[in-house]
Scaffold this motif. Structure first.
Motif, mmCIF file in Angstrom:
data_model
loop_
_atom_site.group_PDB
_atom_site.id
_atom_site.type_symbol
_atom_site.label_atom_id
_atom_site.label_comp_id
_atom_site.label_asym_id
_atom_site.label_seq_id
_atom_site.Cartn_x
_atom_site.Cartn_y
_atom_site.Cartn_z
ATOM 1 N N ALA A 1 22.320 81.969 30.099
ATOM 2 C CA ALA A 1 22.403 82.882 31.573
ATOM 3 C C ALA A 1 21.339 83.447 31.972
ATOM 4 O O ALA A 1 20.647 84.155 30.947
ATOM 5 N N ILE B 1 25.257 85.065 34.913
ATOM 6 C CA ILE B 1 26.165 85.457 33.775
ATOM 7 C C ILE B 1 27.670 85.363 34.222
ATOM 8 O O ILE B 1 28.564 85.368 33.702
ATOM 9 N N LEU C 1 25.960 82.591 23.322
ATOM 10 C CA LEU C 1 25.385 83.097 24.742
ATOM 11 C C LEU C 1 24.060 83.532 24.577
ATOM 12 O O LEU C 1 23.642 84.552 23.897
ATOM 13 N N TYR D 1 21.191 85.276 26.871
ATOM 14 C CA TYR D 1 21.356 85.782 27.861
ATOM 15 C C TYR D 1 19.825 86.400 28.339
ATOM 16 O O TYR D 1 19.496 87.657 27.892
ATOM 17 N N ASN E 1 17.255 88.722 30.841
ATOM 18 C CA ASN E 1 17.234 89.481 32.075
ATOM 19 C C ASN E 1 15.821 90.287 32.136
ATOM 20 O O ASN E 1 15.029 90.065 31.068
ATOM 21 N N HIS F 1 20.200 88.327 23.402
ATOM 22 C CA HIS F 1 19.659 88.750 24.446
ATOM 23 C C HIS F 1 17.971 88.663 24.437
ATOM 24 O O HIS F 1 17.559 88.834 23.635
#
Length: 346
Positions: A120, A125, A145, A147, A149, A176
């Motif tokens: 994502a 997400i 996941l 993810y 950003n 992350h």
């Protein structure tokens, strides 16, 4: 949902997720609640008011999970110059009402009990967390996941993800990627993240276009088969799916020569089909509540199967070759080719 036309929902709560993203918790009218069924990963089409009574439509993913969250919830992130996202974030408050179309979309797993991989980026997400919560609600099934950003402050659902990991430490792993720390994620870097999980049952990818392209390249490079990769691609709607269909043309010789029989909810309907009128418009004009959402060939909510005769589609952004081979078409984009046609929604 059983009621396939637009309905009005009430905003029960507005949750500030980050500085530029919010979630709307929606209250569905009692008479529609049982029929407002959705699958994890699907979206709602909202009507956004415009000047002079005109409106536009925008699609927003459900971040809630059926059977897990008490109310449907969509999450909206501001887009620079975005008429829909900025209007929602600036104006919508608890107690407001919004017109919506039924849940739609193909970004949803065939089964929840498998081992899933998710990529994502940013607001991508939203449908992903819906699927993850649905997976974790099952007695078995796992999720990894990755993810991405911009920075820590832009991570939507940060607290909810931490809570999910704490409650399911052996079933959910969250990795992350922060551009402020690691730079833009490249295909090679994403491949390194994907490699240990290349044997998973399916991968779901949602985010900005360049991010999804890089993920697709990464998954190919680690040997994940293409038929295991599900990608969510949204585009802004150019028309108004809430508008009434155009009036049917007067019945002329070519109209009466074409006849369609449609099976929907166990009922059969038969009538002439004007040659340039999409099937969905024909059904709606006859008072038949056929399912639809975008009316632009982009969401599959109106998919039906041709069992006799032939139609052609004016546009198709969602059905794959195997779907077409099985007779599936989009009702909002189908016009007749042969004289006698049979179609089923059941």
């Amino acid at each position: 949902m059983n009621e396939t036309g637009p309905c009005t929902v009430t905003v029960l709560d507005v949750v500030e997720e980050t500085a530029d993203a919010c979630s709307l918790v929606l209250g569905v009218p009692g008479e529609l609640r049982d029929g407002f069924a959705y699958r994890p990963g699907q979206f709602l089409t909202l009507r956004i008011p415009g000047a002079g009574g005109a409106g536009l439509a925008r699609c927003y993913s459900l971040s809630s999970a059926p059977g897990v969250d008490p109310h449907p919830k969509i999450t909206v992130k501001r887009v620079a110059g975005g008429a829909g996202s900025n209007w929602i974030c600036d104006n919508v408050r608890p107690g407001h009402t919004i017109d919506v179309l039924p849940p739609a979309g193909l970004f949803t797993p065939g089964r929840l009990t498998g081992d899933h991989l998710f990529f994502a980026g940013g607001s991508g997400i939203t449908p992903v967390i819906s699927i993850i919560k649905a997976v974790l609600a099952q007695p078995e099934g796992t999720a990894v996941l990755c993810y991405a950003n911009r920075d820590e402050s832009s991570v939507i659902f940060a607290a909810e993800l931490r809570d999910l990991v704490a409650r399911h430490p052996r079933r959910l792993q969250v990795i992350h990627w922060l551009e402020s720390v690691q730079g833009l994620p490249t295909a090679d870097a994403l491949a390194a993240l994907a490699a240990p999980h290349a044997d998973r049952d399916a991968a779901f990818v949602c985010g900005p276009e360049p991010f999804m392209d890089a993920v697709a390249q990464a998954l190919r490079s680690v040997g994940m088969p293409g038929d295991k990769v599900v990608v969510e691609r949204f585009r802004s709607l150019t028309g108004d799916p809430f508008a009434d269909p155009a009036p049917l043309p007067a019945e002329t010789g070519d109209v009466t020569a074409v006849r369609v029989t449609v099976t929907l909810d166990g009922d059969r309907h038969s009538f002439p089909w004007p040659s340039q009128t999409p099937l969905l418009d024909l059904l709606l004009s006859k008072g038949i509540r056929a399912p639809f959402s975008c009316r632009e060939g982009a969401c599959s909510a109106c998919a039906c199967r041709v069992t006799a005769g032939e139609v052609k589609m004016l546009r198709n952004d969602v059905l794959e070759e195997e779907d077409l081979a099985d007779g599936w078409v989009l009702g909002c984009q189908s016009v007749p080719v042969s004289e006698d046609i049979e179609v089923t929604y059941d």
